[in-house]
Structures are given as structure tokens and as C-alpha cells.
Design an enzyme around this catalytic site. Structure first.
Site, short mmCIF file in Angstrom:
data_model
loop_
_atom_site.label_atom_id
_atom_site.label_comp_id
_atom_site.label_asym_id
_atom_site.label_seq_id
_atom_site.Cartn_x
_atom_site.Cartn_y
_atom_site.Cartn_z
N CYS A 126 50.71 38.59 11.54
CA CYS A 126 50.47 37.54 12.53
C CYS A 126 48.99 37.51 12.86
CB CYS A 126 51.27 37.82 13.81
SG CYS A 126 51.12 36.53 15.08
N CYS A 130 47.75 39.48 19.91
CA CYS A 130 48.08 39.79 21.30
C CYS A 130 47.96 41.31 21.49
CB CYS A 130 49.48 39.31 21.64
SG CYS A 130 49.67 37.51 21.50
N CYS A 133 51.21 43.67 21.13
CA CYS A 133 52.20 43.42 20.07
C CYS A 133 51.87 44.14 18.77
CB CYS A 133 52.30 41.91 19.83
SG CYS A 133 53.48 41.48 18.53
N CYS A 353 61.47 43.46 20.98
CA CYS A 353 60.38 42.49 21.06
C CYS A 353 59.04 43.16 20.85
CB CYS A 353 60.32 41.84 22.44
SG CYS A 353 61.65 40.75 22.82
N1 SAH Z 1 54.51 34.54 18.19
C1 SAH Z 1 55.66 34.04 18.92
C2 SAH Z 1 56.94 34.63 18.41
C3 SAH Z 1 57.11 36.13 18.70
S1 SAH Z 1 58.36 36.31 19.86
C4 SAH Z 1 55.44 34.25 20.40
O1 SAH Z 1 54.45 34.86 20.77
O2 SAH Z 1 56.22 33.77 21.21
C5 SAH Z 1 58.19 37.92 20.37
C6 SAH Z 1 58.15 38.04 21.87
O3 SAH Z 1 57.99 39.42 22.19
C7 SAH Z 1 56.96 37.31 22.44
O4 SAH Z 1 57.25 36.80 23.70
C8 SAH Z 1 55.98 38.45 22.55
O5 SAH Z 1 54.94 38.16 23.44
C9 SAH Z 1 56.86 39.58 23.01
N2 SAH Z 1 56.28 40.91 22.82
C10 SAH Z 1 55.29 41.27 21.98
N3 SAH Z 1 55.00 42.59 22.13
C11 SAH Z 1 55.84 43.06 23.07
C12 SAH Z 1 56.05 44.34 23.66
N4 SAH Z 1 55.33 45.41 23.28
N5 SAH Z 1 57.01 44.47 24.59
C13 SAH Z 1 57.75 43.40 24.97
N6 SAH Z 1 57.61 42.17 24.45
C14 SAH Z 1 56.66 42.00 23.51
#
Ligand code: SAH
Length: 367
Positions: A126, A130, A133, A353
Site C-alpha cells: 500500500c 499510515c 498500519c 485490522c
Molecule cells: N486503505 C483502506 C482499506 C484498509 S481498511 C482504508 O484505509 O480504509 C483497514 C482499516 O484498518 C482501516 O480503517 C485502517 O485505518 C485500520 N487500521 C490500520 N492499522 C490498524 C491498527 N494497527 N489497528 C487498528 N486498525 C488499523
């Protein structure tokens, strides 16, 4: 119950999978062989039927044609490499190999026999970076094709069929940013909702984006009544920019305004995802401000906030105590915004997630 781990033998070759050729190409291929036009739909239906696991299962197609199909098209664009099951007894994660050796992950989330949600990836890696993530740490390797997205659902569908069950919901919340791969994402959603193919109700499909505003507007015009989720994660731009670089391009007001346009045009409620990061965005003031800002843009009932406790990942963040997360939800509700706390499952197999990441990165083609 303890988790388990399964390893597959892989057989990935380089030609198109059936999910990757469009009806026109398949139709021309069939016409060349003197086959009737109805075979396109027949083959499509087979390729989305649960439990049809290879070309040899198409018993209502002449054997000669089946053999030709098997030479020209791979049955699936993804090949399972390993599969893991969580100790929660429900969540499973599969590592899939693509034709060029890159690898992606997909997750099955059964809910007490009531539903089977599949979480699909739209990119290998990706580009959004972020801070919290794990997928973001990989960088972007490449976009997936619509076929590679759909075949993640087929993978679970085949597995569930063997257990007498089926996929009921699909969430685009795996690796990647769906709206950075918009065409393939939309094409895959159309295949999944096609009554002649998977026939999953659009209302059971959710696409999640980190806030690519032009594509939120584009989706609103598609006439496809799927659910939209937007990763918001902060009530003020200074915090959002610090954890989500995309906020420099489209800030909170722009994202909220596009969400409002989406809700108005589609008459569908928009979900905002909000990770709770201890000491960063989880204060009572943050909750009140979030409710206020959403209300400034959207009418009551048009928005829902899904609070996601931070799952162990990059950035060195910590998950707030449960009471603090519940307090956050109460303040949102008090401000007129419906809110739920989503407890992620599958952390023991890094399937929750933000935990999807392929350690091999740019893996060499599998032998
Ligand atoms: N790129 C898209 C699809 C990914 S969805 C998006 O950002 O929406 C995955 C979800 O999990 C997103 O809301 C992301 O912000 C969240 N996420 C990422 N890392 C995480 C973490 N360490 N703990 C909880 N949620 C997380």
C-alpha cells in the site's frame, strides 16, 4: 481451541486466469472454436459457483472444450501458499501467491454461523503510509486485477462449500487502498454483485478508503448501492496529518464534505472508522469535537462511527483502556452520532485490522 497452520503446494503459471478475461475476449475465444454464445454465461457461472474447484468440474461442458479452456486460462489467479486459523475458532487468514510471485493476504471472518465475511486486498502492499498500519510499511508493490480481487472470495467460497456454507459479506479492508486501484475495485464489486455470477447483495459489500475524495464522488455516481467506509481517525487536521499523510492532500473538511455528498446522493449511511490510539486521539474533547464536525456536514443518521481499538502494529501506539473507549462512544452518541466499538479478531495470527503484511515483500516466484 488452538490455531492451526496449513501449507499448500503451489502451481502458478503466467497466463490469464478466467476471472481476468472479460466477456468479450472469452466470447471471441469461444466463437473461434465454433462454440455458442451461451457458453460465456455458463463458464462465468461455474467460475463463481461454490465448490467448483477446477476445469474438470465443468461436467456440462464438452470434454474437448474443457481441455482447451484448461490450456488457455488458469482456473484461478491466486494460489494458496499457507493458511492459518485463529485460536478464536473462527477467523482464518490465507497467504495467496499471484502469478508473478508477489503475495497477498485475505481473511475470512465467520460470525457465529450467522454470516461469513471475507476481507479482500486490492493492492500488494500500500502506498498510503499510515503511521499505525503494517501494510503501509511494505510500500506499494502493485495493483491487483479485478480477477485477483474476486478470486480471494472464490478461495473462501470453495473452502466454505466443502463445509456446506457460503460467503455472505465482502469487505474491502485488506491490504491496499481500494480507491488507488479504482477501476479494478469497481469491476470486482460488479462481478461479486452480478446475479449471474456471485450474486452477493450490494448491501453486503463494503469498500473502505482512507479518504481519496475524487473517488468517493465517483463511487456515488456508479449506481451501485454498496456501503462506504472512510478511515477518519482524528477530529483535527494536525493529528490526522501526523498519522495519515493523505490528509495533506484531502483534509478532514474535504473528506466530510464528500461523505455528505455521498450520503445525499446514494441515500446510504456512511461509516467512519476511527482507530483509538491511547493519548493521541482518544480524549473526551476529541470525541466531542468529532461529533460536532460530523454534524456540521451531515444530517443526523447519515453517519455512523466504528471505533477500532488499535491492534499491535507499527508506530508504537497503545490501545486505550476499555472504559476510555466506551466513554468515547458515549460522547459521540450524546452528540447525536451513532457509534460502536469494533473488537478485532484474529490478532494471534496477525489477521486483524492493519496487521496484514507479507514478510517476503517482493517474493521470488514460488517453485
Ligand atoms: N486503505 C483502506 C482499506 C484498509 S481498511 C482504508 O484505509 O480504509 C483497514 C482499516 O484498518 C482501516 O480503517 C485502517 O485505518 C485500520 N487500521 C490500520 N492499522 C490498524 C491498527 N494497527 N489497528 C487498528 N486498525 C488499523
Amino acid at each position: 481451541m488452538s490455531g492451526w497452520h496449513r501449507r499448500y503446494r503451489c502451481d502458478v503459471t503466467g497466463h490469464d486466469a478466467i476471472s481476468e478475461v472479460d466477456d468479450g475476449v472469452l466470447g471471441a475465444w469461444l466463437t473461434e472454436r465454433g462454440e455458442p454464445a451461451y457458453r460465456v454465461r455458463q463458464i462465468r457461472r461455474h467460475a463463481s459457483l461454490a465448490g467448483t474447484c477446477g476445469w474438470s468440474d465443468l461436467t456440462d461442458v464438452p470434454k474437448r472444450l474443457r481441455d482447451d479452456l484448461a490450456v488457455s486460462f488458469r482456473w484461478s489467479s491466486v494460489e494458496p501458499v499457507t493458511e492459518q486459523a485463529s485460536a478464536d475458532g473462527e477467523t482464518r487468514k490465507a497467504l495467496l501467491a499471484l502469478w508473478d510471485g508477489h503475495r497477498i493476504e485475505t481473511v475470512l471472518m465467520p460470525h457465529h454461523g450467522a454470516r461469513n465475511s471475507v476481507c479482500v486486498s486490492t493492492q500488494a502492499g500500500c502506498p498510503m503510509a499510515c503511521a499505525f498500519c503494517a501494510t503501509g510499511e511494505m510500500g506499494l508493490i502493485r495493483n491487483l486485477t479485478a480477477g485477483e480481487i474476486v478470486d480471494q472470495v472464490r478461495h473462501w467460497q470453495d473452502e466454505l462449500a466443502a463445509e456446506g456454507d457460503r460467503v455472505s459479506h465482502v469487505v474491502y479492508m485488506g491490504m491496499g487502498e481500494p480507491f488507488n486501484n479504482y477501476e479494478a475495485t469497481l469491476a470486482s464489486a460488479r462481478m461479486l454483485t452480478d446475479p449471474d455470477a456471485f450474486g452477493i447483495s450490494p448491501r453486503r459489500i463494503t469498500i473502505s478508503t482512507c479518504g481519496v475524495v475524487p473517488k468517493i464522488d465517483a463511487l456515488a455516481s456508479e449506481g451501485l448501492p454498496i456501503n462506504l467506509a472512510i478511515s477518519l481517525h482524528a477530529p483535527v487536521d494536525s493529528i490526522r496529518t501526523a498519522i495519515m499523510p493523505i490528509n495533506r492532500r484531502w483534509d478532514i473538511d474535504l473528506v466530510l464534505a464528500s461523505a455528505a455528498r455521498y450520503a445525499k446522493k446514494t441515500k446510504r449511511r456512511v461509516t467512519f472508522e476511527y482507530i483509538l490510539l491511547g493519548g493521541v486521539n482518544d480524549s473526551a474533547e476529541a470525541a466531542a469535537l468529532l461529533a460536532r464536525r460530523i454534524t456540521e456536514h451531515m444530517r443526523p443518521g447519515a453517519a455512523h462511527v466504528n471505533l477500532i481499538p488499535y491492534n499491535p502494529g507499527p508506530g508504537g501506539f497503545r490501545r486505550p483502556p476499555v472504559e476510555r473507549m466506551e466513554r468515547f462512544a458515549e460522547i459521540l452518541e450524546g452528540g447525536g452520532i451513532s457509534a460502536t466499538v469494533r473488537i478485532s479478531k484474529g490478532q494471534d495470527i496477525a489477521a486483524a485490522c492493519g496487521q496484514l503484511k507479507v514478510p517476503e515483500g517482493r517474493a521470488a516466484p514460488v517453485a
